[in-house]
Scaffold this active site. Structure first.
Site: not given
Length: 289
Positions: A220, A237
């Protein structure tokens, strides 16, 4: 105040009514002398802590306390809090980022279906619960996401990649190195940076090549989950990290990561940022071409 300062014994273990009354009313205070909680360092097993050697800045003393300093980031799946861990009345203190996955009733996991392929357990009951998104299933998903992110941070740290040092995992809370200034001011996201982009692009390509050689994709990647701290690019993340070899659509994630970041850099005027070229490079490094 009871008639005596502590329960008295008669015989070996006998207590009279006054003793029992004192025990019931005696205050129990096992909280820390300061802060919000005792350090959770001893609540993690060795495999639930970051790679050794632990960095010198990390406070591991059991006398340490954790103090909440505020929220750094809110998200759909998790919130990130700023935490100070230190030993009272000493100069031993460090700042940590505490990533906490949300409780089952609030958790959305809006993007989890594609990422969770290949992460099934051996227990069919658990797999059904996750597939049906029951409360129990969401709790399992939270655990999987937290464990996946912590494992990825450990692996990438050992590879020498620019990620926050993973301090420990306790349940669905990941404690990691805070990337920012000593006063708690967080490093900016790449999306908010306009200087030294050519150098940052070079750093990113080098990191992505190492990831691809390991058969991994961020999953992502964008300018919003890359930090810039003192000229250094830091990847954050990582709960959705993808094994591009074993995942059914692994090449798609690798290609999407490459195009997302290369398109952003190209739009900012970095001449060497070519989405097609970066995608082909990473697929080649991953052995897909």
């Amino acid at each position: 105040m009871p008639k005596h300062s502590s329960p008295r014994r008669r015989g070996k273990y006998a207590l009279d009514a006054d003793d029992l009354e004192w025990l019931d009313s005696a205050p129990i205070d096992d909280g820390p002398p300061a802060g919000d909680r005792w350090s959770t360092w001893d609540q993690s097993t060795p495999t639930e802590r970051g790679p050794k050697p632990h960095p010198d800045w990390l406070v591991t003393e059991l006398a340490a306390v954790d103090t909440e300093l505020g929220i750094l980031k809110t998200g759909k799946e998790a919130d990130v809090h700023l935490l100070s861990r230190g030993v009272p009345d000493t100069d031993r203190v460090c700042l940590l980022a505490a990533k906490r996955y949300r409780s089952a009733e609030h958790r959305l996991f809006h993007r989890d279906a594609g990422y969770l392929e290949g992460r099934s357990t051996r227990e069919s009951r658990m797999n059904r619960a996750m597939a049906n998104r029951t409360a129990f299933g969401k709790q399992l998903i939270a655990g999987q996401w937290a464990a996946a992110e912590f494992g990825a941070l450990c692996r990438l740290t050992e590879l020498g990649l620019p990620v926050p040092y993973p301090v420990q995992i306790v349940g669905t809370e990941i404690l990691q190195e805070f990337i920012g200034a000593p006063d708690g001011y967080a490093a900016p996201r790449l999306a908010n940076v306009s200087d030294d982009l050519d150098d940052l692009w070079t750093q990113l390509v080098e990191a992505l090549v190492v990831l691809a050689r390991e058969g991994l994709a961020h999953g992502d990647l964008s300018a919003y989950n890359l930090l810039v701290h003192e000229g250094r690019l830091v990847i954050i993340d990582l709960p959705q990290i993808v094994d591009v070899i074993s995942h059914p659509t692994g090449p798609h994630f690798l290609d999407r990561d490459a195009r997302n970041v290369a398109t952003w850099f190209a739009a900012k005027g970095v001449a060497s940022a070519d989405p097609d070229a970066l995608s082909a490079l990473l697929q080649s490094e991953a052995g897909m071409l």
